[in-house]
Structure formats: C-alpha cells, structure tokens
Design an enzyme around this catalytic site. Structure first.
Site, short mmCIF file in Angstrom:
data_model
loop_
_atom_site.label_atom_id
_atom_site.label_comp_id
_atom_site.label_asym_id
_atom_site.label_seq_id
_atom_site.Cartn_x
_atom_site.Cartn_y
_atom_site.Cartn_z
N GLU A 233 0.93 -1.17 0.00
CA GLU A 233 0.14 0.12 -0.02
C GLU A 233 1.13 1.12 0.07
O GLU A 233 1.70 1.49 0.95
CB GLU A 233 -0.97 0.07 1.21
N CYS A 270 -3.88 6.79 5.52
CA CYS A 270 -3.80 6.53 4.00
C CYS A 270 -5.15 6.92 3.28
O CYS A 270 -5.01 6.98 2.03
CB CYS A 270 -3.42 5.07 3.82
#
Length: 475
Positions: A233, A270
């Site tokens: 990620e 995020c």
C-alpha cells in the site's frame, strides 16, 4: 528512549530461516490451535493496555484516546480472524465429482484446495503502531492463513514494537509452538528491508508506507531468482466529489465533517481526503469557505516523526505559489504541530499539472473546481488509482450518477456515498486496496477477512485419495 539498531544480515537470515523451519508445522497445526493463538494475542494486548498505550504515545504523539481505540481494533481483528478460520475460510474446498466420458463432458475427480504460501515478511506502518504493526492486520491474516511471519518493525515506534513482540513470544511459547511462527527484525536502514525481501525463505511480503519505499521493495521482490508476491500500500489522494444535491441538503454540516476528516490524526491516514471536487458556482464557493473555516479551527497534534514532517513541509511548499494554484489557508506551525493547509485550482490546471495529483501526507487538501460532470470525470480519471472515492449527493438513479459510479469504481477499491473515507471497518465485505499507484495489487485487500486470500495458494487435487480430501476439508 529506545536505541534503534539495524538487524545484521546474519540476524535477518536466522529469523527468516526460523520462519521457514516453522512453516510446515504451523501450516499443519489444527485450526483450533491457530484460533487459540490469535485470541491469546488479543488478550495479551489488552492485559498490557496502559503500558503499551503510554509507550505508543511517547513514540508517536497520537494521543491516548486514538491509541486505545486502535488497540481495540487490533484485538478485534485478531479475534475476528479466529472466528473466520473456525468457519473453514482458511481451508476452502471446492469439489467436482468425476463424470464418466471424455472431456469436455467427462472429467476426473477434481478438488480445489488452498495451501499456505509460507513465511510472510510484514513491513510495519508508521501511522498505525498497533493495527498495522507487529500484531496488525497483515500479521493476523497471515497467521490465520497458516503462514509464519517475520515482522520488520517500524523505526518510528521501536520500543512499542519490541514490547508487543515480547508479549507475542510469550503467547507462542505458552502453546508449545515454535518461536519461528513469529519473528522480528528492525532498523531504519534500507539494507534491512532489502535483505528481508531478498531472503530465499520469504514467500510473500506486505508493506504499508511511501510510494518510493514501496516501489523499491516491490522491484526487489520481482527481481529475485524466484519472485514473490508483494502486497504494497503506497499512497492515495482519495478524491471526494461534492455534488450540488449534497450542498443543497447539508452543505455546512458536510464542510465541518470534511474538515475533521482532513485533520484526523494530523492527516496521517492513508484514506485522508486529499482532493475535493466541487462545482464552480455560488454554492460550491460557500462550501469551500466553510471548509476553510473548519480547518482553521482544527488543532492538529504533532506528526509521527521528523521525516514525515519534512515530507509534509515539502509537499505544501510545492503547492504554495504554484502556477494556477491559490493558497486558501496556510496556518503556521505550533511548536511540533503543523498547521492545516488548503489549496484551490481549476480542472484545467489540475489536468495539466501532474504535481497536483501527488499525495501530501498530512493536514492538507486541494480543492478542484469543475464546471460540469464532464470535467468531474476527467479529474477523477487523471488520479489513476486510489484507495477510495467519495461521492456526496449521488443517491438518485440518474445517467450522470451512473457515470460517476462507473468512473469511481474504475480507479478505487472503495466507493463511499456517505460519511468520510477515514476509518476502515474490519469486516468480510471490506476492500482496502486500489489500482496503481495506491497499491501494487488491486485484486487484494489488506483490511478485512478476505486479507487471508493473499497468503493461500490454490491447488487442484486430481483423483486424490479420500484421506487427503477429507484432511483438507477439516477445520
């Protein structure tokens, strides 16, 4: 303060080999024992809550309230994976009985099963010292799938990482399991991560962090003599589209909610909304003004570490004074805490300037004004890949909304129609992953119970003896 030292190449090799030695035993361990370990790990975290939260706050500045909630989430998902594997999800079996005759009508007896891939390298994240760290979701899902884990502790919270690892070691020993089920290496140096990914014992890797660091490790994983899956990620701008219908219904409330999301955790999520798309009209201007007021009233805490703070400063510096970009808000820093920033540009400028498509990790957002649906779609398509897209006001079944949803699904792993993207539920239906550059593999999730699928490799058994098929189906 914990003194950080890089694990040596020999120490990394020993940790990876210990995981490899434990892999066959852990893969064959009864589901009941796996579930018992996961629940024991959850209870161990909770038993040391006060000490662990205090240590985490000292190293990350995230605050006791946030960290207590994150510890609860970590325990919840450990227990959740225990429950899921008890239902058979870690040992799925699809059976096709034999059909007499020649193909394509006839076929042999085929049984599709799943086997653990082997030792997993888990690179901890800086911004979630519990939920994406030593016993976070990647570790929990790998252990649930039957794979040992070698954690690369994050240098942003080394003391907490060591404390949690020692708790975990105690749980593993108490069950009579080999220490190789969970190993840990540490260090801030690039060679530590590279050596771990390169180690021949490692069968898969997970990563949450920067685009630069993730891409470098992803390349290493693919350059090995025997390449391995790398589930990274990397970065996400999480566009949020504010349609006229939403503003007409609750514009001021939405502006306040959005300001809170942008500054939550000092913007170090995020899923923090980094690009806000609004119509260039009076209602849109009012909303942006209200958003700026909400951000001006926010009180962000200190950032996780000096490196992240430097990256944030550089990111906002790129936008201040950039051609076609207006600085709507630039609050001064207060000692260790940065001020919030808000910028604005138009769709034409955004589409022409790729710098405006980059994530700024921290309490900052860019408003992009659009004339119509066509420009909205163009702005979304320019983002390429993101973890989330939020569509406020797309509730009615109209051709325009259908086009928006199609475009959002094309670039994101999660599409929201209400609420804000910060906060990711741990559940079976969750998808936390999106097209490049948000992740290296948009087909998988790092949050939710489907995360186990990353570490289970399908195998078809043809005309297998009954004892083997029965063993594969036992939970």
């Amino acid at each position: 303060m914990t003194i950080l030292t890089d694990s040596t190449p020999d120490q990394i090799r020993v940790a990876a080999q210990a995981a490899a030695d434990a892999a066959p035993l852990w893969a064959a361990t009864p589901i009941a024992v796996r579930a018992t370990l996961l629940r024991a790990l959850a209870s161990a975290l909770e038993s040391q809550r006060n000490a662990l939260v205090a240590l985490a706050d000292e190293e990350t500045h995230l605050g006791a309230a946030r960290l207590n909630g994150e510890l609860d989430r970590t325990s919840f998902q450990l227990r959740g994976f225990a429950e899921r594997i008890e239902t058979g999800e870690a040992q799925p079996v699809q059976d096709d009985p034999a059909v007499p005759g020649a193909p394509p009508v006839g076929r042999p007896h085929l049984t599709r099963v799943a086997v653990p891939v082997g030792p997993v390298a888990n690179f901890s994240a800086s911004n979630f010292p519990f939920a994406f760290s030593v016993l976070g979701g990647d570790t929990a899902s790998a252990l649930a799938a039957g794979c040992p884990v070698v954690v690369k502790a994050h240098p942003g919270h080394p003391g907490l990482s060591r404390a949690v690892f020692e708790l975990a070691r105690g749980c593993i020993a108490a069950l009579g399991l080999p220490a190789g089920v969970l190993q840990m290496v540490e260090g801030a140096g690039i060679p530590v991560g590279v050596a771990l990914v390169r180690d021949p014992a490692i069968a898969a890797a997970t990563f949450t962090g920067s685009v630069r660091g993730g891409v470098a490790l992803w390349k290493e994983a693919n350059a090995r003599p025997r390449p391995i899956p790398f589930y990274g990620e990397l970065g996400s701008v999480n566009p949020l589209v504010v349609l006229p219908d939403a503003l007409a219904a609750q514009g001021s409330a939405l502006a306040a909610q959005l300001a809170g999301s942008i500054t939550l955790g000092c913007g170090q999520f995020c899923t923090s909304p980094g690009i806000i798309i609004v119509r260039d009209d009076e209602a849109g201007q009012t909303f942006v003004k209200q958003l700026a007021e909400g951000l001006a009233a926010a009180n962000p805490h200190a950032m996780l570490n000096a490196g992240i703070r430097a990256g944030f400063n550089a990111g906002v510096a790129r936008l201040h004074g950039r051609n076609g970009v207006k600085s709507l808000l630039a609050l001064p820093a207060r000692e260790a805490a940065p001020g919030a920033h808000l910028f604005a540009t138009d769709a034409t400028t955004f589409l022409a300037d790729e710098v405006l498509h980059e994530e700024v990790f921290g309490p900052s957002a860019l408003v992009v004004t659009v004339r119509d649906l066509a420009q909205t779609l163009q702005v979304l398509q320019a983002v390429q890949g993101t973890l989330t897209v939020t569509l406020w006001g797309a509730d009615a079944d109209t051709p325009d909304n259908r086009a928006l949803v199609r475009t959002a699904q094309g670039i994101a792993g999660r599409v929201l129609f209400g609420g804000v993207p910060t906060g990711v539920a741990v559940t079976a239906a969750q998808q936390h992953g999106g097209p490049w550059p948000s992740t290296t593999n948009a087909l998988t999730t790092s949050v939710g119970y489907a995360a186990m699928e990353r570490f289970l490799r399908p195998v078809a058994l043809q005309d297998a003896p009954a004892w083997l098929v029965e063993a594969k189906g036992q939970a």
